[in-house]
Design a protein around this motif. Sequence first.
Motif, short mmCIF file in Angstrom:
data_model
loop_
_atom_site.label_atom_id
_atom_site.label_comp_id
_atom_site.label_asym_id
_atom_site.label_seq_id
_atom_site.Cartn_x
_atom_site.Cartn_y
_atom_site.Cartn_z
N LEU A 87 0.82 -1.21 0.00
CA LEU A 87 0.00 0.00 0.00
C LEU A 87 0.86 1.26 0.00
O LEU A 87 0.53 2.24 -0.68
N GLU A 88 1.95 1.25 0.73
CA GLU A 88 2.83 2.42 0.76
C GLU A 88 3.44 2.67 -0.62
O GLU A 88 3.50 3.82 -1.08
N THR A 89 3.86 1.63 -1.29
CA THR A 89 4.41 1.78 -2.64
C THR A 89 3.35 2.27 -3.62
O THR A 89 3.62 3.12 -4.46
N ALA A 90 2.14 1.75 -3.49
CA ALA A 90 1.04 2.20 -4.36
C ALA A 90 0.80 3.70 -4.15
O ALA A 90 0.67 4.46 -5.12
N LYS A 91 0.75 4.10 -2.91
CA LYS A 91 0.51 5.51 -2.59
C LYS A 91 1.65 6.39 -3.11
O LYS A 91 1.41 7.43 -3.74
N GLN A 92 2.88 5.98 -2.89
CA GLN A 92 4.05 6.74 -3.35
C GLN A 92 4.12 6.80 -4.87
O GLN A 92 4.68 7.74 -5.43
N SER A 93 3.54 5.81 -5.54
CA SER A 93 3.53 5.77 -7.00
C SER A 93 2.41 6.61 -7.60
O SER A 93 2.24 6.63 -8.82
N GLY A 94 1.61 7.24 -6.74
CA GLY A 94 0.56 8.12 -7.23
C GLY A 94 -0.79 7.45 -7.46
O GLY A 94 -1.67 8.03 -8.10
N MET A 95 -0.97 6.25 -6.93
CA MET A 95 -2.25 5.59 -7.08
C MET A 95 -3.30 6.33 -6.25
O MET A 95 -3.02 6.78 -5.15
N SER A 96 -4.52 6.44 -6.80
CA SER A 96 -5.60 7.09 -6.05
C SER A 96 -6.40 6.08 -5.24
O SER A 96 -7.01 6.43 -4.24
N SER A 148 -15.92 -7.54 -3.69
CA SER A 148 -15.04 -6.49 -4.22
C SER A 148 -14.82 -5.45 -3.14
O SER A 148 -15.78 -5.03 -2.48
N GLN A 149 -13.56 -5.05 -2.97
CA GLN A 149 -13.21 -4.07 -1.95
C GLN A 149 -12.30 -3.01 -2.53
O GLN A 149 -11.60 -3.26 -3.53
N GLU A 150 -12.30 -1.83 -1.89
CA GLU A 150 -11.38 -0.78 -2.33
C GLU A 150 -10.86 -0.01 -1.14
O GLU A 150 -11.46 0.01 -0.06
N LEU A 151 -9.73 0.63 -1.38
CA LEU A 151 -9.11 1.53 -0.42
C LEU A 151 -8.71 2.76 -1.22
O LEU A 151 -7.97 2.64 -2.21
N SER A 152 -9.21 3.92 -0.82
CA SER A 152 -8.85 5.17 -1.49
C SER A 152 -7.81 5.89 -0.66
O SER A 152 -7.84 5.86 0.56
N PHE A 153 -6.89 6.55 -1.37
CA PHE A 153 -5.84 7.32 -0.68
C PHE A 153 -6.20 8.79 -0.66
O PHE A 153 -6.85 9.32 -1.51
#
Length: 155
Positions: free
Chosen positions: A98-107, A150-155
């Motif tokens: 999750l940290e890498t996804a967030k740092q990569s600009g994922m919403s 189905s699940q999601e997490l928004s940053f």
Amino acid sequence: MNAPLDDIDRIMSVMERAFPAEFGEAWNRRQVIEALLVGNCRYGLIGADGDDQIPSGQDTAGFFMSRVVLDEEELLLFAIVPEHRRKGLGHQLLSRFLETAKQSGMSRVFLEMRKGNPAAILYAAHGFIQIGTRPSYYRTPDGNRIDAISQELSF
């Protein structure tokens, strides 16, 4: 992302031990290699000691594989082998992902899992929320059907 063959071996070793055969969730070697060759997939490993750099001969405790589309990432596979569960490794690996996804600009990050999957507790602890259901998505060998959540997490 092109993965070294020993990492493919590690992923497959975890896959064979972690996914119950009765649900048909595990991928075969060809599916893993082809997904990683496409270029929009990434993976991560975790050793029994929690490190992501696993020396040759050391057991791999888990892995994740994901796919990026624009500013969203889908967690395709996530597994910790049974003998290394309940040691915090799942939390550690998911946090890294999750940290890498967030740092990569994922919403946001999506995932889909079978209803009743014990990993639901882990995902909820990290902020995932249910956004839908696919009725009777999974089929067991005895013909029973299980919904996909189905699940999601928004940053």
